[in-house]
Design an enzyme around this catalytic site. Structure first.
Site, short mmCIF file in Angstrom:
data_model
loop_
_atom_site.label_atom_id
_atom_site.label_comp_id
_atom_site.label_asym_id
_atom_site.label_seq_id
_atom_site.Cartn_x
_atom_site.Cartn_y
_atom_site.Cartn_z
N THR A 30 0.82 -1.22 0.00
CA THR A 30 0.00 0.00 0.00
C THR A 30 0.85 1.27 0.00
OG1 THR A 30 -1.66 -1.24 1.24
CG2 THR A 30 -1.90 1.15 1.22
N GLU A 73 -3.54 -14.16 3.09
CA GLU A 73 -3.92 -13.08 4.01
C GLU A 73 -5.43 -13.11 4.26
OE1 GLU A 73 -2.59 -9.21 2.77
OE2 GLU A 73 -3.35 -8.25 4.60
C1 LIG Z 1 -4.06 -1.27 10.47
C2 LIG Z 1 -3.72 -1.48 9.02
C3 LIG Z 1 -2.72 -2.38 8.68
C4 LIG Z 1 -2.35 -2.55 7.34
N1 LIG Z 1 -1.29 -3.38 7.03
C5 LIG Z 1 -0.80 -3.38 5.75
C6 LIG Z 1 0.42 -4.07 5.43
O1 LIG Z 1 1.04 -4.71 6.29
N2 LIG Z 1 0.89 -4.00 4.16
C7 LIG Z 1 0.23 -3.30 3.17
O2 LIG Z 1 0.72 -3.27 2.05
N3 LIG Z 1 -0.93 -2.65 3.45
C8 LIG Z 1 -1.45 -2.66 4.70
N4 LIG Z 1 -2.62 -1.99 5.00
C9 LIG Z 1 -3.32 -1.27 3.93
C10 LIG Z 1 -4.63 -1.92 3.50
O3 LIG Z 1 -4.38 -3.11 2.79
C11 LIG Z 1 -5.39 -0.87 2.66
O4 LIG Z 1 -5.80 0.15 3.56
C12 LIG Z 1 -6.57 -1.46 1.94
O5 LIG Z 1 -6.14 -2.31 0.90
C13 LIG Z 1 -7.46 -0.36 1.30
O6 LIG Z 1 -6.71 0.55 0.58
P1 LIG Z 1 -6.90 2.12 0.84
O7 LIG Z 1 -6.77 2.36 2.30
O8 LIG Z 1 -5.97 2.86 -0.06
O9 LIG Z 1 -8.38 2.43 0.43
P2 LIG Z 1 -8.89 2.85 -1.02
O10 LIG Z 1 -8.38 1.89 -2.02
O11 LIG Z 1 -8.60 4.29 -1.24
O12 LIG Z 1 -10.45 2.65 -0.86
C14 LIG Z 1 -11.32 3.63 -0.32
C15 LIG Z 1 -12.75 3.13 -0.50
O13 LIG Z 1 -13.05 3.03 -1.91
C16 LIG Z 1 -13.49 1.71 -2.19
N5 LIG Z 1 -13.04 1.30 -3.53
C17 LIG Z 1 -11.79 1.41 -4.07
N6 LIG Z 1 -11.76 0.85 -5.30
C18 LIG Z 1 -13.00 0.37 -5.54
C19 LIG Z 1 -13.61 -0.34 -6.62
N7 LIG Z 1 -12.92 -0.69 -7.71
N8 LIG Z 1 -14.91 -0.69 -6.51
C20 LIG Z 1 -15.64 -0.35 -5.40
N9 LIG Z 1 -15.11 0.31 -4.35
C21 LIG Z 1 -13.82 0.65 -4.41
C22 LIG Z 1 -12.87 0.84 -1.12
O14 LIG Z 1 -13.55 -0.40 -0.99
C23 LIG Z 1 -12.99 1.75 0.09
O15 LIG Z 1 -14.27 1.65 0.61
C24 LIG Z 1 -3.04 -1.84 6.33
C25 LIG Z 1 -4.07 -0.95 6.67
C26 LIG Z 1 -4.40 -0.75 8.00
C27 LIG Z 1 -5.46 0.26 8.33
#
Ligand SMILES: Cc1cc2nc3c(=O)[nH]c(=O)nc-3n(C[C@H](O)[C@H](O)[C@H](O)COP(=O)(O)OP(=O)(O)OC[C@H]3O[C@@H](n4cnc5c(N)ncnc54)[C@H](O)[C@@H]3O)c2cc1C
Length: 368
Positions: free
Chosen positions: A116, A231
């Site tokens: 991410t 995962e």
């Molecule tokens: C505590 C914590 C630990 C984490 N640990 C890791 C880790 O170890 N390694 C790592 O790489 N990441 C990690 N993450 C990141 C996590 O995998 C991402 O937060 C998650 O994949 C969502 O991405 P985003 O936050 O950018 O949300 P976004 O992608 O910006 O999404 C925002 C909203 O839009 C929606 N959305 C986006 N695209 C679409 C679509 N095509 N269709 C419909 N809805 C959509 C999503 O479902 C969501 O509701 C962690 C996150 C947290 C909070």
């Protein structure tokens, strides 16, 4: 045997300290070493690379017992190896496996997964962190965010862009935290998972040996997608256990708490809530086990594991909500476990692929 080993470990090494670690926002680094020495970190991983061996169900049993510490933050922190080591075992050379796996399974080094970025979470194919090959090294620029164990990881299994736009330009590099140009943020403050360290990582002309490339250039996206299956199964298990603990706490509380001259479990509305909670937990756990059994047998479960994760999270959302409700005001207080379960639960339908992304995967598989 696995259950009793992990249970003992949880009772001796985690439960007496867990409240303090939660409030402090971290657990001691030595816990990795202790879990490594007890063979817990190595469960499911090959003995030739320092693992304990065992199949997927032994891993599930270990995770379920670890969750009995009541802190998914501790479980997620200890478990960051489960999302960062499998790609090394799947794609790595013999030399890479020997260099990057045993020390992590012994708990001497911490491993994390960096996919991410501030501008790309669900949209993995759009990551911007760039790795440019110069002679025997890659020069990496960019950043990663929300990385579990990100602040203190020694090695990061990192998604980088080695070619043009889109998923074909993505590769996987193992980046060591002592590399020049690698720095980390302070731990990010979160709603839940307080005991886990979640950080941002910055690469500023970070130099990485070319031999740290995992698999072929441009094939990283497939490795990341494959890894998501592990995962998602782990998150389903964590969600089921979160709901199970919330149910157990509610059963206890409903028998102890009195109102209007009788235990609240005497009110049919509370009893029915408990019955519904138990039914949901049972159904979700059995579905997860069924999908795990098929994965164990080598059957493709991309659609089903996405369903299992979504279902487990719907169940844990509902059950943790109802658990707080059954506890009344006490459920809002930090001294009651359900308060933490409710907060910790919220990430489960976001991490490892959001609920919406799971539905996209399910629909795509159905419409093939
Ligand atoms: C505590 C914590 C630990 C984490 N640990 C890791 C880790 O170890 N390694 C790592 O790489 N990441 C990690 N993450 C990141 C996590 O995998 C991402 O937060 C998650 O994949 C969502 O991405 P985003 O936050 O950018 O949300 P976004 O992608 O910006 O999404 C925002 C909203 O839009 C929606 N959305 C986006 N695209 C679409 C679509 N095509 N269709 C419909 N809805 C959509 C999503 O479902 C969501 O509701 C962690 C996150 C947290 C909070």
């Amino acid at each position: 045997m696995i259950r009793s080993t992990v249970k003992k470990f949880v009772e001796q090494e985690i439960l007496p300290f867990v409240e303090e670690w939660e409030e402090k926002g971290s657990f001691p680094r030595e816990l990795y070493k202790k879990a490594g020495d007890a063979g817990i970190l190595g469960i499911y991983y090959p003995e030739e690379y320092g693992g304990t061996g065992g199949d997927l169900f032994m891993k599930i049993a270990a995770t379920e017992e670890l969750m009995r510490c009541g802190s998914a933050g501790v479980v997620a922190g200890l478990g960051s190896l489960d999302i960062s080591i499998p790609p090394i075992l799947a794609l790595g050379t013999e030399e890479q496996k020997r260099r990057f796996v045993p020390a992590v399974l012994r708990g001497e080094k911490i491993s994390a997964l960096g996919v991410t970025e501030p501008d790309a979470g669900s949209d993995v194919a759009n990551i911007k962190t760039r790795a440019v090959r110069k002679g025997h090294q890659y020069v990496v620029n960019g950043s990663k965010t929300y990385i579990t164990s990100g602040c203190r990881a020694n090695q990061l299994t990192t998604a980088v862009r080695t070619a043009g736009e889109g998923h074909r330009g993505i590769s996987l590099l193992i980046i060591e935290s002592d590399s020049r140009g690698y720095s980390v943020s302070k731990p990010l403050k979160k709603m839940g998972w307080w005991a886990s360290d979640t950080g941002q990582i910055f690469f500023d002309d970070c130099l990485v040996p070319a031999e740290n490339l995992l698999g072929q250039e441009g094939r990283g996206f497939y490795g990341i997608m494959e890894n998501f299956q592990n995962e998602r199964l782990q998150i389903s298990v964590i969600a089921n256990m979160t709901a199970q603990l919330a149910l157990e706490e509610s059963l206890k509380y409903a028998q102890e708490r009195t109102a209007f001259g009788r235990p609240i479990v005497g009110f049919q509305v509370i009893r029915h809530k408990l019955a519904d909670m138990a039914t949901l937990v049972e159904a979700s756990r059995e579905f997860t086990y069924r999908v795990a059994a098929k994965i164990n047998a080598g059957i493709n479960q991309v659609k089903e594991i996405s369903m299992a994760k979504n279902f487990a999270c719907i169940v844990s959302d509902k059950v943790t909500y109802d658990a707080v409700q059954i506890h009344g005001g006490a459920g809002y207080m930090r001294e009651y476990l359900v308060e933490r379960l409710y907060r910790d639960n919220r990430i489960l339908s976001i991490g490892g692929g959001t609920q919406e992304i799971m539905k996209e995967i399910i629909a795509k598989q159905m419409l093939q």
